[in-house]
Design an enzyme around this catalytic site. Structure first.
Site, mmCIF file in Angstrom:
data_model
loop_
_atom_site.group_PDB
_atom_site.id
_atom_site.type_symbol
_atom_site.label_atom_id
_atom_site.label_comp_id
_atom_site.label_asym_id
_atom_site.label_seq_id
_atom_site.Cartn_x
_atom_site.Cartn_y
_atom_site.Cartn_z
ATOM 1 N N CYS A 125 0.866 -1.180 0.000
ATOM 2 C CA CYS A 125 0.000 0.000 0.000
ATOM 3 C C CYS A 125 0.901 1.229 0.000
ATOM 4 O O CYS A 125 2.122 1.119 -0.097
ATOM 5 C CB CYS A 125 -0.962 -0.012 1.185
ATOM 6 S SG CYS A 125 -0.151 -0.074 2.797
ATOM 7 N N THR A 126 0.331 2.405 0.131
ATOM 8 C CA THR A 126 1.098 3.638 -0.036
ATOM 9 C C THR A 126 2.226 3.767 0.982
ATOM 10 O O THR A 126 3.389 3.945 0.631
ATOM 11 C CB THR A 126 0.173 4.864 0.059
ATOM 12 O OG1 THR A 126 -0.902 4.716 -0.858
ATOM 13 C CG2 THR A 126 0.938 6.138 -0.252
#
Length: 313
Positions: free
Chosen positions: A186-187
């Site tokens: 994810c980010t």
């Protein structure tokens, strides 16, 4: 920091028990007012910890991070914790907010508790070897508007509108008896903390996630060795970053919040702060006038910003 860099950006989270959210919120506001007046961005505080992205002039950011470290050990090298820096040439948020939340990342699954269990962390340096393993299933845990901007080569995009759809997607598409190795990203890493905790609680044994998320990978891995395709969506007015965390080329439509590429903003439907080809057919004359008035207002207040804060923290 580069000489022409005006803002230091900190993306952080830590899962830890927070007893008195309101008191902590007041202390953070008071500290920022006295010691970091240029502070902007959003911090989220929940009973399970703290999460957010904030920015300030470098010396003021250092003071705020030291304060948060003294209070919550945000830079402690341990599980369920991350702190990373980047830079912005312009003010990336319009104001500073500290918000109370029930969950740092909403999943509504109590068993997804990173303080009880978490997947195996994989450093950016180890990541390429892991995802080259043909037995590894690579899953993006972000929402669809983020995956549009960029994704790892060969990754599965669950096409989620919101993170709460993740458990249902896992139930329909993955099987702990067959899918022996699952790697997620994810980010910045926080969604994978909960996603991996959820999967471990539901019988998956070998669950891996990228330590520090895409941002740490792009900061660490040279472009010619990278398996990342595109740019990475970020929740501030930079909109996207690329390798070495250089500011990217994407913008956001502030009517519908859809990321737009350089080619998409050339389309006739695009008007800054008002519309794009994704939402123009849904605009009523009243809404169109309101958006145009808002854009003019915020452009006068923040001439270097795209529009009113519209990204999430």
């Amino acid at each position: 920091m580069e000489k022409n860099t005006e803002y230091k950006v900190a993306a952080l989270y830590r899962f830890t028990d927070v007893k008195d959210i309101q008191s902590l919120r007041e202390k953070i506001y008071a500290f920022a007012e006295e010691n970091a007046p240029s502070m902007c961005g959003t911090l989220l505080i929940a009973p399970e910890g703290i999460n957010g992205t904030i920015a300030a002039h470098p010396s003021e950011m250092d003071k705020m991070v030291a304060f948060l470290d003294d209070t919550l050990n945000i830079s402690k090298d341990s599980v369920a914790c991350e702190l990373k820096y980047s830079s912005a040439s312009q003010k990336p948020f319009n104001r500073f907010k500290v918000r109370k939340k029930k969950e740092l990342i909403t999943l509504r699954k109590p068993e997804a508790n990173p303080l009880e269990r978490v997947g195996t962390y994989v450093t950016p340096e180890e990541w390429n070897d892991l995802i080259n393993d043909p037995d590894v299933i690579l899953v993006d845990t972000r929402n669809d508007y983020e995956t549009k901007v960029g994704i790892f080569d060969g990754a599965i995009d669950p096409d989620m509108k919101i993170f709460t759809e993740f458990p249902e997607w896992v139930e329909k598409n993955l099987d702990p008896a067959k899918d022996k190795k699952v790697a997620m990203f994810c980010t910045g890493g926080i969604r994978c903390e909960k996603a991996s905790a959820y999967m471990l609680a539901h019988g998956f044994e070998n669950v891996y996630h990228l330590k520090g998320g895409i941002l740490k990978y792009l900061e660490t891995i040279p472009a010619d060795e990278s398996k990342w395709k595109g740019e990475c969506f970020v929740f501030d007015q930079r909109v996207s970053v690329g390798h070495e965390l250089k500011e990217g080329d994407w913008v956001v439509c502030h009517a519908c919040r859809e990321p737009l590429s350089a080619a998409e903003i050339q389309r006739k439907e695009y008007e800054k702060g008002v519309s794009c080809h994704h939402c123009i057919d849904t605009l009523t004359p009243e809404k169109e006038k309101g958006l145009r008035d808002r854009q003019r207002y915020y452009s006068s207040l923040y001439p270097d910003a795209q529009s009113e804060d519209s990204q999430q923290a």
